[in-house]
Design a protein around this motif. Structure first.
Motif: not given
Length: 108
Positions: A1-28
């Motif tokens: 069973m996963e700890r709730p903290g690692s689940w949230r951390t995984a989502w924060v990392a996934a959203l960080d990746a999406l945020d970076a992709d959008v920021a790159r497109v906006e910069a382009l």
């Protein structure tokens, strides 16, 4: 069973990746000259085992989605404008479809 903290951390990392992709497109979009120099972004896929989005991260995910949709619209407009400009430039180079200048030697 996963700890709730690692689940949230995984989502924060996934959203960080999406945020970076959008920021790159906006910069382009903001700096069209860099489009020639940067490779296209790979499509995002969620990391395996990510689990459901934590409710407290939903506003951030929604904001990123809104930015992605806006960036997509702006890219479509920029691409259409670029195509129109290229078509116009081609017409200017060809003289709007007129025949090239012809010189006639009237001395004969």
């Amino acid at each position: 069973m996963e700890r709730p903290g690692s689940w949230r951390t995984a989502w924060v990392a996934a959203l960080d990746a999406l945020d970076a992709d959008v920021a790159r497109v906006e910069a382009l979009i903001a700096d069209a000259q860099r489009v020639r120099d940067l490779p296209l972004a790979d499509p995002w896929t969620p990391p395996p085992g990510l689990g459901p989005l934590p409710l407290d991260l939903k506003p951030r995910a929604d904001a990123i989605l809104t930015r992605q949709l806006n960036a997509t619209r702006e890219l479509a407009v920029a691409i259409a404008a670029n195509r129109k400009q290229a078509a116009f430039a081609a017409k200017v180079e060809q003289g709007y479809g007129k025949a090239p200048p012809t010189y006639v030697d009237r001395a004969m």
